[in-house]
Design an enzyme around this catalytic site. Structure first.
Site, PDB file in Angstrom:
ATOM      1  N   TYR A 134       7.868   9.205  16.642  1.00  0.00           N
ATOM      2  CA  TYR A 134       8.073   8.983  15.039  1.00  0.00           C
ATOM      3  C   TYR A 134       9.299   9.961  14.793  1.00  0.00           C
ATOM      4  O   TYR A 134      10.043   9.367  13.866  1.00  0.00           O
ATOM      5  CB  TYR A 134       6.795   9.685  14.528  1.00  0.00           C
ATOM      6  CG  TYR A 134       6.672   9.509  12.954  1.00  0.00           C
ATOM      7  CD1 TYR A 134       6.643   8.312  12.366  1.00  0.00           C
ATOM      8  CD2 TYR A 134       6.829  10.581  12.005  1.00  0.00           C
ATOM      9  CE1 TYR A 134       6.343   8.151  11.010  1.00  0.00           C
ATOM     10  CE2 TYR A 134       6.824  10.629  10.699  1.00  0.00           C
ATOM     11  CZ  TYR A 134       6.615   9.251  10.328  1.00  0.00           C
ATOM     12  OH  TYR A 134       6.408   9.135   8.704  1.00  0.00           O
ATOM     13  N   SER A 176       0.948  -1.215   0.106  1.00  0.00           N
ATOM     14  CA  SER A 176       0.079  -0.051   0.159  1.00  0.00           C
ATOM     15  C   SER A 176       0.839   1.394   0.064  1.00  0.00           C
ATOM     16  O   SER A 176       2.160   1.208   0.164  1.00  0.00           O
ATOM     17  CB  SER A 176      -0.876  -0.217   1.372  1.00  0.00           C
ATOM     18  OG  SER A 176      -0.081   0.146   2.451  1.00  0.00           O
ATOM     19  N   PHE A 214       2.176  13.447   2.066  1.00  0.00           N
ATOM     20  CA  PHE A 214       1.638  12.653   0.926  1.00  0.00           C
ATOM     21  C   PHE A 214       0.381  12.001   1.098  1.00  0.00           C
ATOM     22  O   PHE A 214       0.085  11.687   2.340  1.00  0.00           O
ATOM     23  CB  PHE A 214       2.860  11.609   0.721  1.00  0.00           C
ATOM     24  CG  PHE A 214       3.900  12.130  -0.053  1.00  0.00           C
ATOM     25  CD1 PHE A 214       3.987  11.696  -1.756  1.00  0.00           C
ATOM     26  CD2 PHE A 214       4.812  13.120  -0.031  1.00  0.00           C
ATOM     27  CE1 PHE A 214       4.952  12.223  -2.479  1.00  0.00           C
ATOM     28  CE2 PHE A 214       5.840  13.430  -0.703  1.00  0.00           C
ATOM     29  CZ  PHE A 214       5.973  13.032  -1.986  1.00  0.00           C
TER      30      PHE A 214
END
Length: 255
Positions: A161, A15, A194
């Site tokens: 992250y 994906s 994105f």
């Protein structure tokens, strides 16, 4: 490095940025191993693209899974020349939230998948690449990692992250320097905002607002644009040891 008759593993390949990379590499003539935990999506993509692709269920942070993925590539196609690391997870958690300190396991999990998982795949793929015959200019392989602009401008709630992606940026040059003797290049892409599966979960108005925060073009990046940069890196032997921002000139705000 040429694409035809060369084999690439794409982690997170079922994906998002990974899928787009799988499609672009396959279109260019490469053999592709789709490494992902999503069996249904991975097998469907492999079936759609046909004989030069194979799916390998892979937890990138697991030694046995990662080893089996590399073995699949070499056994099925006779060697390994490329690794595109796109697998990753994210979370949003403050160090000090309303319910107290951030659980350590929440931080560790992101580091394990994004940073340790990327390194796990790198070390095993590099071993297989180094065993191959050198091609043009002595090149044996190319590794492309995925970081994030959060490595540079992590926002509130992105401590885990940002740390994981910052680690990927930081290890790019030393690994590139080490693997140079084997003719293996190492490059990292740091994408901005994105249109990934995570973005698709947001309301349309939120996606539009995020896109408009990008200086130019004022929209979210398309996975195909990420994949085009992957192919450019593979094709250009002089790109090595570098992290390339792919972000439309965005700089993340604190929140």
């Amino acid at each position: 490095m040429k694409f035809e008759n060369n084999t690439f593993i794409v982690t997170g390949g079922a994906s998002g940025l990974g899928e787009a990379s799988v499609r672009a590499l396959h279109k260019a003539g490469a053999n592709v191993v789709i490494a992902d935990l999503n069996v249904e999506a991975g097998e469907a993509l492999a079936a759609e693209l046909g004989g030069r692709t194979v799916f390998a269920r892979t937890n990138v942070a697991d030694v046995a899974d990662a080893t089996a993925c590399v073995v699949t590539a070499t056994a099925r196609f006779g060697g390994l020349q490329g690794l595109i690391n796109c697998a990753g997870i994210g979370n949003a958690a403050r160090v000090l939230g309303r319910e107290g300190a951030m659980p350590l396991e929440a931080f560790s999990r992101v580091i394990e998948v994004n940073l340790v998982g990327s390194f796990n795949m790198i070390r095993l793929a590099a071993e297989a690449m180094a065993a191959g015959e050198p091609q043009a200019d002595g090149e044996r392989g190319v590794i492309v990692n995925t970081a994030s602009v959060a490595a540079y401008e992590g926002q509130v709630g992105q401590a885990a992250y940002a740390a994981s992606k910052g680690g990927i940026v930081s290890m790019t040059l030393p690994i590139a320097r080490e693997l140079a003797r084997s003719g293996i290049r190492v490059v990292t892409i740091a994408p901005g905002l994105f249109l990934t599966p995570m973005m698709h979960t947001l309301p349309p108005e939120v996606r539009q607002s995020l896109g408009e925060s990008v200086p130019f073009p004022p929209r979210l990046g398309q996975p195909e644009e990420f994949a085009r940069l992957v192919c450019s890196i593979v094709d250009n032997i002089m790109i090595n040891g570098e992290t390339i921002r792919l972000d439309g000139a965005i700089r993340l705000t604190p929140r």
